[in-house]
Write a protein that holds these residues in place. Structure first.
Motif, PDB file in Angstrom:
ATOM      1  N   HIS A  61       0.818  -1.198   0.000  1.00  0.00           N
ATOM      2  CA  HIS A  61       0.000   0.000   0.000  1.00  0.00           C
ATOM      3  C   HIS A  61       0.860   1.259   0.000  1.00  0.00           C
ATOM      4  CE1 HIS A  61      -3.726   2.083   0.565  1.00  0.00           C
ATOM      5  NE2 HIS A  61      -3.169   2.812   1.514  1.00  0.00           N
ATOM      6  N   HIS A  62       1.996   1.138   0.688  1.00  0.00           N
ATOM      7  CA  HIS A  62       2.882   2.274   0.924  1.00  0.00           C
ATOM      8  C   HIS A  62       3.748   2.588  -0.292  1.00  0.00           C
ATOM      9  CE1 HIS A  62       5.556   4.849   3.288  1.00  0.00           C
ATOM     10  NE2 HIS A  62       6.592   4.177   2.815  1.00  0.00           N
ATOM     11  N   LEU A  63       3.912   1.627  -1.214  1.00  0.00           N
ATOM     12  CA  LEU A  63       4.836   1.784  -2.343  1.00  0.00           C
ATOM     13  C   LEU A  63       4.589   3.079  -3.104  1.00  0.00           C
ATOM     14  CD1 LEU A  63       5.003  -1.768  -3.966  1.00  0.00           C
ATOM     15  CD2 LEU A  63       6.783  -0.561  -2.692  1.00  0.00           C
ATOM     16  N   HIS A  64       5.669   3.838  -3.349  1.00  0.00           N
ATOM     17  CA  HIS A  64       5.525   5.081  -4.094  1.00  0.00           C
ATOM     18  C   HIS A  64       6.847   5.433  -4.746  1.00  0.00           C
ATOM     19  CE1 HIS A  64       7.306   6.084  -0.245  1.00  0.00           C
ATOM     20  NE2 HIS A  64       7.852   7.104  -0.843  1.00  0.00           N
ATOM     21  N   GLU A  65       6.779   6.214  -5.808  1.00  0.00           N
ATOM     22  CA  GLU A  65       8.012   6.703  -6.420  1.00  0.00           C
ATOM     23  C   GLU A  65       8.566   7.822  -5.547  1.00  0.00           C
ATOM     24  OE1 GLU A  65      10.720   6.391  -7.741  1.00  0.00           O
ATOM     25  OE2 GLU A  65      10.195   6.060  -9.843  1.00  0.00           O
ATOM     26  N   SER A  66       9.905   7.943  -5.557  1.00  0.00           N
ATOM     27  CA  SER A  66      10.553   8.946  -4.714  1.00  0.00           C
ATOM     28  C   SER A  66      10.400  10.340  -5.303  1.00  0.00           C
ATOM     29  CB  SER A  66      12.027   8.603  -4.586  1.00  0.00           C
ATOM     30  OG  SER A  66      12.153   7.303  -4.077  1.00  0.00           O
ATOM     31  N   PRO A  67      10.642  11.376  -4.481  1.00  0.00           N
ATOM     32  CA  PRO A  67      10.510  12.763  -4.954  1.00  0.00           C
ATOM     33  C   PRO A  67      11.570  13.092  -5.999  1.00  0.00           C
ATOM     34  CG  PRO A  67      11.461  12.717  -2.760  1.00  0.00           C
ATOM     35  CD  PRO A  67      10.986  11.336  -3.058  1.00  0.00           C
ATOM     36  N   ILE A  68      11.368  14.209  -6.654  1.00  0.00           N
ATOM     37  CA  ILE A  68      12.212  14.611  -7.778  1.00  0.00           C
ATOM     38  C   ILE A  68      13.677  14.791  -7.371  1.00  0.00           C
ATOM     39  CG2 ILE A  68      11.505  17.024  -7.475  1.00  0.00           C
ATOM     40  CD1 ILE A  68      12.364  15.493 -10.860  1.00  0.00           C
TER      41      ILE A  68
END
Lengths: 484, 628
Positions: free
Chosen positions: B444-451
């Motif tokens: 659920h937590h998986l996300h791409e990192s910030p720029i």
């Protein structure tokens, strides 16, 4: 002269004042001495010349004179003494004994005696100051020491006194059997001729006294106990300054006998010194009492300094002299750090400490700087001396140089272990007892850290102070004629 | 530029001081911006220095001050920017800036944020000293300085005892190497009377071969410590305890390559003694194979990358061993690109997984972490030597040079690169492909990192793809061996080397590429099509179990070195020190003590008065005698 009179005068004044006034007066006295020393250094020509302070007859019938003089080497030693004293007083500031006029008086008396040792140009005068220095430190340890203080300080006193007697015998032999034209005067003794068998015994007398003071393996067993039991101020006096008497003694009073005795003796002593490095280091690895750990580490560091002196080379002596100053700074610093911890946590056992860095980052940073100085990371003071010392030992004997070099590995092992178990690791509830540093602690530790970095980044002026004096000394010794 | 050379290391030092002293009170974005900008500033200055050197063909040098003079020896704090240093400076400050930028995102929640940037800046300062010094002394300053920073950064989360242990291990093992290096410097000093590169190199003509061999080996001991080669490599995998940007910067791209720099810098010395180079080559080869074997059975994403770094550094030492200095520098450069990229990519993965590092609990991340996945793919292709990527050119060049030297070594090295391809692809597929094997929360937590984190990934991906064109081999395009030509004036090769003919070179390249492609396809089949996953530790048997347990080398070192020393320490203290030595002292002392006790009884007055009389006595004696 004033360098001896100022502390003596204020030592006497201590009997008429009490409490904080006493501390402030003592601190003021040491600062005046420090200022005086700095003036002397800036007035010194750096040309290796010897500047006479006093030279009068003392005990005419025995040919003993009261002669004080200084050259670059003596100035460096006096600088160490007079720089260390105010810091030691600051370290004692928040302890009860720091307010005791007796303690302060003894510390100042010690200062006067140490300065005397470094300036004396007459054998008997040197001996008198040498013994005088023992008395105050004996009382400091015996009165304010920890557990078993009586037994341990007595042992320390007897042990070192025992050595000194042999030095006196050595002096008497040197004068009576040698061709000294001016009694016990140092220059006259150095230039005198002496049968080599007599010189051998005289050298042995000096070497024993100095070896015990250092201490050189295997004459060291008084040291860990005494360092551990003495109050922090006493430990600092002992490790920071007093053991340098032995190293200084070797340079000034024992090396001139070497041409008469032969190089084998020096080789033997070098081996002892290098054994001490490895032995002290290995034992330090498993110590849990921080004071004892640093005591054994000090043994290792001093072993390297001694090994440098025994090479009798310009590099070895120069490295040794700067390392005496450096060891003074880092040893006092580490014992200071330990006392800061002990005062708050009421223990010095590594197994009982953890995570102090969390509650006092400033303290942790200062401790790390001092530890890095001791571990001899480049751009700290310890590296400067260690690099030159190891090079001089390696040049004179590659095998000994490699073994001595192990110190750079071991030192990292035991000191980082100490840092790990006191500063790092999980912080616990007990660390609430770790109150912020007081001003005295902050200034004291801060000054030490400043010197760690200053000498590390720009050591050249410090070498410059002594270089010519050392080369003069060595050419004097090289010119010594040995009796056929 | 010459006079401003000192600014290049000075900028990060200033950053360190400001962030270290005031960082706690400054807002995080100021700390991060300052830390990154000082390094970027150094990068710009390095670029200017590089251009100037390229323009004039002359090295820049500047003496700041004399550090110390003793017994006729003079040690200067002096800087040098020649072809070799500028190359290193660009890597350090360039990749350094990217990793600083990345850290702003990666560390933003950490309470030690300012401390982290201060340490990173201090590291860049030390590393620049190492490569910019015009003498071995300054190199040694930097050498130990980076060791200290590495210690501080591995143990960054200092409340964790395990991390502290890893930090100490790194420092101590490095110090073992440092002792070798230091002894080597002593011998150089004995011979040349100086540590300035120029003077040392000039004095080599009168150096005997035995001494040269001895010095060469001692310096190499230093290199094995810093660059994690057998037998001193075990600290590097443990060093992964540090935050991931640290692993990327220090333990992949820059610090660990210091050993290669040292040897290339001393190429004139090494070219005198090919036997020593031979030893270096074999140590490198053994490390490349051994670390590769271990990596096959590791399941911690950072551990795989760590062993891969050890192995790739081994490749570089093999190149040095066959006297191909510029080839080693080429691989050093491309490796810095793709390994930094993959470490930062793994950081992005760990970030998304909420701290999880076990690839057995990942899988299928490609869908959620698009940029990380693509850039990581580029890094993986580069390291396995997929045609036209940067790693393809640099690794191929090493293989070709090794083949010239010895076809057997070439065969073994080819095996090592096959192993590399296998474990890297295994890790890549297990992480990014297949189905997710972690917990529901993690998914659920998986996300791409910030720029701020993905931008450095993209820049590094471009470099990893195109970096190979720095040095395209002659047989493909004449006059494109830019790096080789660039380094020609600072590197001294072993004389009398023969060259391969072009058809052999094409053949070697073909074999290596074909091997990489075969492994690519077969691992795809195994891990993606057939969805095999990594076995649990307890299911492993035989050699696999040994590989999983890193061949028990740590345990071996512990029982052969650490335990005995600790035992000697205890034994020495209790038996020798307390027992034998102190026992005999006490025996002598006892008799004296008896006498002492008797004497003490006679004088039991008040101590304070005794002292007062004594002090006053001495004082007045002196005053009467000399003052009045």
């Amino acid at each position: 002269m004033e360098l001896i009179l100022i502390p003596l005068f204020f030592a006497a004044v201590q009997f008429f004042v009490k409490g904080r006034t006493a501390s402030w007066l003592a601190l003021a006295s040491t600062l005046v001495s420090l200022g005086w020393t700095i003036c002397m250094i800036s007035g010194y020509a750096m040309d290796g010349s010897t500047v006479n302070l006093v030279d009068v007859e003392w005990l005419k019938f025995a040919g003993i004179r009261f002669t004080l003089a200084y050259d670059g080497i003596a100035l460096m030693m006096v600088l160490l003494t007079n720089l260390a004293l105010p810091i030691i007083l600051l370290a004692s500031w928040d302890r009860n004994y720091g307010k005791s006029p007796l303690y302060l008086g003894l510390a100042l008396l010690m200062q006067a005696a140490l300065v005397g040792v470094f300036l004396a140009q007459d054998g008997i005068l040197f001996y008198v100051f040498w013994e005088l220095a023992l008395i105050p430190i004996y009382f400091i340890s015996a009165i304010w020491g920890g557990e078993n203080k009586n037994r341990i300080t007595l042992k320390f006193f007897i042990y070192t006194f025992f050595g000194s007697i042999f030095m006196l015998v050595g002096l008497l032999l040197w004068k009576s059997y040698g061709s000294s034209t001016n009694g016990f005067a140092w220059m006259s003794l150095v230039q005198s001729q002496i049968p080599s068998d007599i010189a051998f015994w005289a050298f042995l007398g000096f070497a024993l006294a100095f070896a015990i003071k250092l201490p050189l393996f295997p004459f060291h067993t008084w040291q860990p106990d005494t360092y551990t039991v003495a109050p922090a101020g006493g430990t600092m006096l002992l490790s920071g300054i007093m053991l340098k008497m032995g190293l200084f003694g070797f340079i000034k009073w024992a090396l001139p006998l070497v041409p008469h005795v032969g190089e084998n003796m020096m080789h033997f002593l070098s081996v002892l010194a290098v054994i001490g490095i490895v032995y002290g280091s290995i034992i330090a690895i498993k110590q849990n009492d921080m004071k004892r750990l640093v005591a054994f580490s000090s043994m290792a560091h001093v072993g390297l300094i001694a090994a440098g002196i025994f090479t009798q080379s310009l590099e070895g002596l120069q490295g040794a002299i700067i390392q005496m100053l450096n060891h003074g700074i880092t040893a006092i610093g580490l014992f200071f750090v330990i006392d800061v911890i002990e005062r708050r946590m009421e223990t010095r056992e590594l197994t009982l400490l953890s995570g102090i860095a969390k509650v006092s980052p400033v303290f942790a940073v200062m401790t790390l700087i001092l530890v890095m100085g001791s571990v001899a990371v480049p751009l700290t003071n310890g590296f400067v001396g260690e690099f030159i010392l190891l090079k001089s030992v390696f040049d004179s004997n590659a095998t000994l140089g490699v073994i001595a070099g192990l110190t750079i590995i071991f030192c990292a092992v035991y000191l980082l272990r100490m840092v790990q178990f006191s500063l790092f690791g999980p912080s616990n509830a007990q660390n609430e007892k770790f109150t912020p540093l007081t001003w005295a602690e902050g200034i004291g530790l801060g000054t030490l850290c400043f010197f760690v970095l200053w000498i590390g980044i720009n050591p050249d002026p410090f070498f410059g102070l002594t270089e010519r004096s050392v080369s003069n000394l060595l050419s004097l010794f090289n010119a010594i004629k040995v009796m056929p | 530029m010459e006079k401003n050379l000192i600014l290049i290391p000075l900028l990060p030092l200033i950053g360190f001081l400001i962030n270290g002293i005031f960082g706690k009170k400054l807002p995080k974005n100021v700390v991060g911006a300052l830390g990154t900008l000082v390094v970027f500033g150094s990068f710009i200055l390095s670029l200017l220095a590089f251009l100037e050197v390229r323009e004039s063909g002359q090295a820049l040098s500047h003496t700041a001050f004399t550090w110390m003079q003793i017994a006729g020896l003079k040690f200067d704090i002096a800087f040098l920017a020649d072809q070799l240093s500028t190359q290193m400076m660009l890597i350090i400050t360039g990749i350094g800036s990217l990793i600083h930028l990345y850290s702003i995102g990666y560390m933003h929640k950490d309470e030690g944020f300012y401390k982290f940037f201060a340490y990173l800046n201090l590291f860049i300062f030390s590393m620049l000293l190492l490569v910019m010094g015009s003498n071995y002394l300054l190199l040694f300053f930097g050498w130990e300085g980076v060791g200290l920073c590495s210690y501080l950064l591995i143990g960054f989360w200092y409340q964790n005892l395990e991390y502290g242990k890893a930090a100490r291990k790194a420092f101590v093992m490095n110090r073992i190497g440092d002792l070798g290096l230091m002894l080597g410097l002593f011998m150089l000093l004995q011979h040349a009377g100086s540590l300035e590169y120029k003077e040392v190199m000039a004095s080599l003509s009168t150096l005997s071969t035995e001494k040269a061999a001895c010095i060469g080996l001692l310096l190499f001991v230093g290199a094995t410590g810093k660059s994690a080669q057998i037998p001193l490599y075990t600290w590097l995998p443990d060093a992964m305890a540090g935050p991931t940007p640290v692993s990327a910067l220090i333990h992949a791209a820059t610090m660990v390559t210091a050993g290669i720099y040292l040897i290339v810098r001393s190429s004139a010395l090494y070219s005198m003694v090919p036997e020593v180079l031979e030893i270096i080559g074999y140590v490198g080869l053994a490390t490349a194979l051994f670390a590769g074997l271990i990596a096959i059975r590791q399941n911690d994403i950072k551990k795989v990358l760590a062993y891969s770094t050890v192995s790739q550094l081994g490749f570089m030492f093999v190149a040095l061993g066959v006297g191909a200095y510029s080839t080693a520098m080429f691989h050093l450069t491309t490796h810095a690109f793709f390994k930094a990229l993959m470490f930062l990519g793994s950081g992005s993965v760990i970030h998304a997984m909420g701290g999880e590092q076990d690839i057995r609990k990942m899988g299928g991340l490609a869908k959620k972490l698009k940029i990380t996945h693509l850039t990581f793919l580029v890094g993986t292709l580069a390291i396995i030597g997929f045609p036209l990527t940067s790693g393809f050119f640099s690794k191929d060049e090493i293989l070709a040079k090794v083949y010239e030297h010895s076809p057997i070594m070439w065969g073994l090295l080819l095996l090592a690169s096959a192993i590399t391809a296998f474990y890297m692809l295994r890790m890549f597929f297990l992480t990014f492909h297949g189905s997710f094997r972690g917990t529901h929360d993690q998914e659920h937590h998986l996300h791409e990192s910030p720029i701020s984190m993905t931008l450095p990934l993209m820049v590094l991906a471009v470099l990893s793809l195109a970096g190979g064109f720095l040095n395209v081999p002659e047989f493909i395009s004449e006059g494109s061996e830019h790096l080789h030509t660039w380094l020609n004036s600072v590197v001294t090769y072993v004389s009398g080397r023969h060259h391969l003919d072009h058809s052999t070179e094409w053949m070697l390249m073909g074999v290596a590429s074909a091997l990489a492609l075969i492994i690519l396809v077969s691992t795809y089949v195994v891990y993606v099509s057939k969805k095999s996953t990594a076995a649990e530790d307890d299911q492993l048997t035989g050699i696999q179990k040994w590989m999983n347990n890193k061949f028990y080398i740590d345990e071996l070192y512990q029982s052969v070195v650490q335990k005995p020393i600790e035992a000697i320490s205890n034994l020495g203290y209790n038996i020798i020190d307390r027992g034998i030595i102190d026992g005999s002292v006490n025996f002598i002392g006892k008799s004296v003590e008896v006498a002492g006790n008797a004497l003490r009884r006679i004088q039991n007055g008040n101590v304070e008065y005794y002292l007062l009389y004594m002090v006053l006595g001495i004082f007045f004696l002196l005053v009467f005698k000399f003052v009045l």
